[in-house]
Design a protein around this motif. Structure first.
Motif, PDB file in Angstrom:
ATOM      1  N   THR A  78      37.595  45.121  28.731  1.00 27.98           N
ATOM      2  CA  THR A  78      38.881  46.041  29.481  1.00 27.98           C
ATOM      3  C   THR A  78      37.637  46.725  29.812  1.00 27.98           C
ATOM      4  N   ASP A  79      37.670  47.293  31.271  1.00 26.33           N
ATOM      5  CA  ASP A  79      37.286  48.929  31.385  1.00 26.33           C
ATOM      6  C   ASP A  79      36.985  47.911  32.810  1.00 26.33           C
ATOM      7  N   PHE A  80      36.430  49.455  33.522  1.00 30.67           N
ATOM      8  CA  PHE A  80      36.438  50.051  34.793  1.00 30.67           C
ATOM      9  C   PHE A  80      34.774  49.273  35.286  1.00 30.67           C
ATOM     10  N   GLU A  81      34.584  48.144  35.638  1.00 31.63           N
ATOM     11  CA  GLU A  81      33.048  47.423  35.734  1.00 31.63           C
ATOM     12  C   GLU A  81      32.487  47.923  37.593  1.00 31.63           C
ATOM     13  N   LEU A  82      30.795  47.953  37.658  1.00 30.27           N
ATOM     14  CA  LEU A  82      30.798  47.984  39.453  1.00 30.27           C
ATOM     15  C   LEU A  82      30.616  46.550  39.831  1.00 30.27           C
ATOM     16  N   LEU A  83      31.347  46.041  41.522  1.00 26.82           N
ATOM     17  CA  LEU A  83      30.835  44.694  41.935  1.00 26.82           C
ATOM     18  C   LEU A  83      29.407  45.659  43.061  1.00 26.82           C
ATOM     19  N   THR A  84      28.844  44.936  42.759  1.00 26.74           N
ATOM     20  CA  THR A  84      27.477  44.341  44.379  1.00 26.74           C
ATOM     21  C   THR A  84      28.406  43.793  45.491  1.00 26.74           C
ATOM     22  N   VAL A  85      28.344  44.861  46.795  1.00 30.12           N
ATOM     23  CA  VAL A  85      28.594  44.509  47.622  1.00 30.12           C
ATOM     24  C   VAL A  85      27.755  44.202  48.929  1.00 30.12           C
ATOM     25  N   GLY A  86      27.001  43.531  48.888  1.00 31.66           N
ATOM     26  CA  GLY A  86      26.016  43.454  49.219  1.00 31.66           C
ATOM     27  C   GLY A  86      25.042  45.364  49.099  1.00 31.66           C
ATOM     28  N   ALA A  87      24.262  46.067  49.692  1.00 30.22           N
ATOM     29  CA  ALA A  87      23.980  46.995  49.824  1.00 30.22           C
ATOM     30  C   ALA A  87      24.818  47.714  48.866  1.00 30.22           C
ATOM     31  N   GLU A  88      26.111  47.949  49.025  1.00 30.08           N
ATOM     32  CA  GLU A  88      26.783  49.200  47.933  1.00 30.08           C
ATOM     33  C   GLU A  88      27.848  48.535  47.083  1.00 30.08           C
TER      34      GLU A  88
ATOM     35  N   ARG B 281      33.759  50.269  42.205  1.00 32.27           N
ATOM     36  CA  ARG B 281      34.191  49.560  40.968  1.00 32.27           C
ATOM     37  C   ARG B 281      35.903  48.517  41.138  1.00 32.27           C
ATOM     38  N   ALA B 282      35.535  47.619  40.065  1.00 34.98           N
ATOM     39  CA  ALA B 282      36.570  46.897  39.909  1.00 34.98           C
ATOM     40  C   ALA B 282      37.362  47.105  38.226  1.00 34.98           C
ATOM     41  N   TYR B 283      38.128  46.821  37.886  1.00 31.49           N
ATOM     42  CA  TYR B 283      39.260  47.027  36.848  1.00 31.49           C
ATOM     43  C   TYR B 283      39.356  45.281  36.417  1.00 31.49           C
TER      44      TYR B 283
ATOM     45  N   ASP C 146      47.326  44.282  33.451  1.00 28.49           N
ATOM     46  CA  ASP C 146      47.463  44.971  32.214  1.00 28.49           C
ATOM     47  C   ASP C 146      48.053  43.756  31.630  1.00 28.49           C
ATOM     48  N   ARG C 147      49.361  44.020  32.376  1.00 24.68           N
ATOM     49  CA  ARG C 147      50.284  42.061  32.108  1.00 24.68           C
ATOM     50  C   ARG C 147      50.041  40.909  31.703  1.00 24.68           C
ATOM     51  N   LEU C 148      49.328  41.533  33.046  1.00 25.26           N
ATOM     52  CA  LEU C 148      48.555  39.817  33.304  1.00 25.26           C
ATOM     53  C   LEU C 148      47.852  39.031  32.133  1.00 25.26           C
ATOM     54  N   ALA C 149      46.936  40.352  31.499  1.00 29.14           N
ATOM     55  CA  ALA C 149      46.299  39.913  30.662  1.00 29.14           C
ATOM     56  C   ALA C 149      46.726  39.813  29.527  1.00 29.14           C
ATOM     57  N   GLU C 150      47.742  40.626  29.317  1.00 22.40           N
ATOM     58  CA  GLU C 150      48.951  40.281  27.846  1.00 22.40           C
ATOM     59  C   GLU C 150      49.676  38.773  27.804  1.00 22.40           C
ATOM     60  N   ALA C 151      49.400  38.303  29.198  1.00 16.12           N
ATOM     61  CA  ALA C 151      50.340  36.664  29.185  1.00 16.12           C
ATOM     62  C   ALA C 151      48.923  36.102  29.018  1.00 16.12           C
ATOM     63  N   GLY C 152      47.912  36.278  29.109  1.00 21.20           N
ATOM     64  CA  GLY C 152      46.715  35.192  28.752  1.00 21.20           C
ATOM     65  C   GLY C 152      45.713  35.275  29.771  1.00 21.20           C
ATOM     66  N   PHE C 153      46.243  35.340  30.894  1.00 21.81           N
ATOM     67  CA  PHE C 153      44.967  35.788  32.160  1.00 21.81           C
ATOM     68  C   PHE C 153      43.695  36.640  32.552  1.00 21.81           C
ATOM     69  N   GLY C 154      42.336  36.326  32.439  1.00 26.55           N
ATOM     70  CA  GLY C 154      41.760  37.048  33.230  1.00 26.55           C
ATOM     71  C   GLY C 154      42.217  37.547  34.486  1.00 26.55           C
ATOM     72  N   VAL C 155      41.873  38.841  34.571  1.00 27.49           N
ATOM     73  CA  VAL C 155      42.112  39.450  35.960  1.00 27.49           C
ATOM     74  C   VAL C 155      41.447  40.985  36.612  1.00 27.49           C
ATOM     75  N   ILE C 156      41.075  40.956  37.298  1.00 25.89           N
ATOM     76  CA  ILE C 156      39.356  41.438  38.630  1.00 25.89           C
ATOM     77  C   ILE C 156      40.480  42.274  39.064  1.00 25.89           C
ATOM     78  N   ALA C 157      40.453  43.212  39.007  1.00 25.64           N
ATOM     79  CA  ALA C 157      41.262  44.273  40.280  1.00 25.64           C
ATOM     80  C   ALA C 157      40.236  45.303  40.861  1.00 25.64           C
ATOM     81  N   PRO C 158      39.993  44.459  42.356  1.00 25.28           N
ATOM     82  CA  PRO C 158      38.897  45.464  42.561  1.00 25.28           C
ATOM     83  C   PRO C 158      39.182  46.572  43.716  1.00 25.28           C
TER      84      PRO C 158
END
Length: 221
Positions: free
Chosen positions: A2-12, A15-17, A46-58
């Motif tokens: 759980t948390d915010f992470e950084l995505l690599t997008v080319g040279a940029e 963040r993503a939850y 959060d609701r999706l995760a509580e239902a058992g889904f892996g979630v990423i929200a960029p």
């Protein structure tokens, strides 16, 4: 996880939850509306995760959040002209790498719904789409087989009945499954709690239908 992470997008970077509960067999990429990655999206993830889904929200707007339609329109235009799509695809790749055996859905609201509809044509790991009051039609629809669930408002100046009909026709012409619901008495943004258009009962029904659709189409009831 759980948390915010950084995505690599080319040279940029962007963040993503991320929330990936142990044992998740279905992944969902949640693509925000033109307001940006706000608390509505995080609460839904959060609701999706509580239902058992892996979630990423960029964060397709890279830290910017709008509260007025004028600002939101500006951000969405900048996103379309910039790397919003690349951020969405990077989020799909990130979730696919984290859940190599899972099936993945793209889900989006309004602005994000267009990218969710497009995603299966660019990423074959995406095998279902959920669109909240957003539509986009193009030749790309014939390039994928993923089914779509659509939640639409009764009165919507942004996504008209003609727009919905064109989406349904395009999917049917391509031989793809599409299931759409219109929610009486609602307008655009009816499923976003921070908006005055929010309708709790209809939003809850749409969420329940989404969970059922994902489990039915992606294989874990």
């Amino acid at each position: 996880m759980t948390d915010f992470e950084l995505l690599t997008v080319g040279a940029e970077t962007a963040r993503a939850y991320v929330r990936i509960p142990e044992g998740a067999r279905i992944g969902v990429v949640a693509l925000h509306a033109w307001w940006g990655l706000n608390e509505d999206v995080i609460a839904y993830a959060d609701r999706l995760a509580e239902a058992g889904f892996g979630v990423i929200a960029p964060d397709m707007f890279r830290g910017q959040i709008a509260t007025t339609p004028d600002d939101a329109e500006r951000l969405s235009q900048e996103g379309d002209d910039g790397i919003a799509g690349d951020i969405a695809w990077a989020a799909i790749d990130r979730l696919a790498g984290e859940l190599p055996d899972a099936r993945i859905a793209a889900l989006g609201w309004s602005f994000g719904a267009s990218y969710a509809i497009w995603a299966p044509s660019l990423r074959d790991r995406v095998t279902a789409t959920v669109a909240y009051y957003g539509s986009w039609v193009g030749d790309f629809i014939g390039d994928a087989r993923a089914p779509l669930l659509g939640h639409f408002a009764e009165e919507d100046p942004f996504t008209s009945e003609d727009d919905i009909g064109a989406l349904e026709e395009a999917y049917q012409r391509a031989g793809r499954e599409i299931v759409t619901y219109r929610y009486p008495g609602t307008g655009h943004w009816f499923a976003e709690p921070s908006r005055p258009e929010f309708r709790a009962d209809e939003a809850e029904l749409a969420f329940d239908r989404t969970v059922t659709f994902l489990r039915d189409r992606l294989g874990t009831r």
